[in-house]
Design a protein around this motif. Structure first.
Motif, PDB file in Angstrom:
ATOM      1  N   LYS A 171      46.514  39.902  29.789  1.00  0.00           N
ATOM      2  CA  LYS A 171      45.921  39.643  31.097  1.00  0.00           C
ATOM      3  C   LYS A 171      44.605  40.394  31.247  1.00  0.00           C
ATOM      4  N   LYS A 172      43.598  39.695  31.737  1.00  0.00           N
ATOM      5  CA  LYS A 172      42.301  40.302  32.063  1.00  0.00           C
ATOM      6  C   LYS A 172      41.968  39.891  33.485  1.00  0.00           C
ATOM      7  N   LYS A 173      42.281  40.760  34.426  1.00  0.00           N
ATOM      8  CA  LYS A 173      42.061  40.476  35.842  1.00  0.00           C
ATOM      9  C   LYS A 173      40.736  41.110  36.241  1.00  0.00           C
ATOM     10  N   MET A 174      39.699  40.306  36.342  1.00  0.00           N
ATOM     11  CA  MET A 174      38.354  40.795  36.602  1.00  0.00           C
ATOM     12  C   MET A 174      37.672  39.965  37.696  1.00  0.00           C
ATOM     13  N   SER A 175      38.363  39.814  38.821  1.00  0.00           N
ATOM     14  CA  SER A 175      37.814  39.132  40.000  1.00  0.00           C
ATOM     15  C   SER A 175      37.513  37.652  39.764  1.00  0.00           C
TER      16      SER A 175
END
Length: 208
Positions: A171-175
């Motif tokens: 997971k890469k949660k970057m807006s």
């Protein structure tokens, strides 16, 4: 790990890169006595298996290697993370319907935990770990710099771990779920932070 589609990392190369960038992982196993976890550096061997294989070691007194694992083990890798205030969003000015959140990178790798005590295999793991983390130093220390009998004695105090990866959640949660104007505000806010990790997160926010 809950991974909404817009935060999911699909490409294996990108997943492996995130795992390599996380210098300290946490190995978690479920046992009859409950969950056990150990923070430890791990080597990712990408050539071994469909998703790669992890290698590392734990201290011999650590009870985790003696307790039979129930099902798969999990290795947790975390990347840069930062708090995101809603004050940075343009939509706060427009309607105020915004809340704080957190941007982060995380990888959960799963597979069977195989512990071993063979001295030759342990020496290989220790050597590879050392070479990995010493290679960026101007004066590189090598395992062979220490007396051989001393190293052999040290090896008797550890137990190796091999974990062939059978599946991965990344997971890469970057807006990515915010509109471009809100993301621009987050980039500006984090980019102005005194915290270098905040500034690193700012560079990871997609602006297209």
């Amino acid at each position: 790990m809950y991974v909404p589609p817009h935060f999911k990392i699909d490409e294996l190369g990108a997943i492996h890169a995130a795992m390599r960038a996380s210098r300290l992982a946490t190995l978690v196993t479920a046992t009859a006595e409950g969950l056990l976890g150990t923070p430890l550096p791990l080597i990712l061997d990408e050539r071994e298996g469909e998703y790669g294989t992890l290698y590392g070691h734990v201290a011999r007194p650590n009870p985790q290697w003696r307790a039979p694992a129930v099902g798969e083990a999990m290795a947790i890798f975390t990347g840069p993370d930062a708090y995101v205030t809603p004050s940075w969003y343009l939509t706060k000015v427009e309607h105020g319907k915004v809340v704080p959140t957190w941007n982060y990178v995380a990888v959960h790798a799963y597979g069977p935990a195989e512990f071993f005590e063979d001295a030759d295999r342990l020496l290989d793991v220790v050597t590879r770990l050392t070479n990995l983390h010493e290679r960026s130093r101007a004066e590189v220390w090598q395992v062979s710099d220490a007396p051989a009998d001393f190293i052999q004695a040290q090896l008797r105090g550890i137990v190796g771990i091999r974990m062939p990866i059978t599946r991965i959640d990344a997971k890469k949660k970057m807006s990515q779920n915010r509109k471009l104007e809100d993301r621009a505000g987050v980039v500006a806010g984090l980019g102005a932070s005194d915290n270098p990790v905040d500034r690193e997160v700012a560079t990871m926010i997609p602006m297209t």
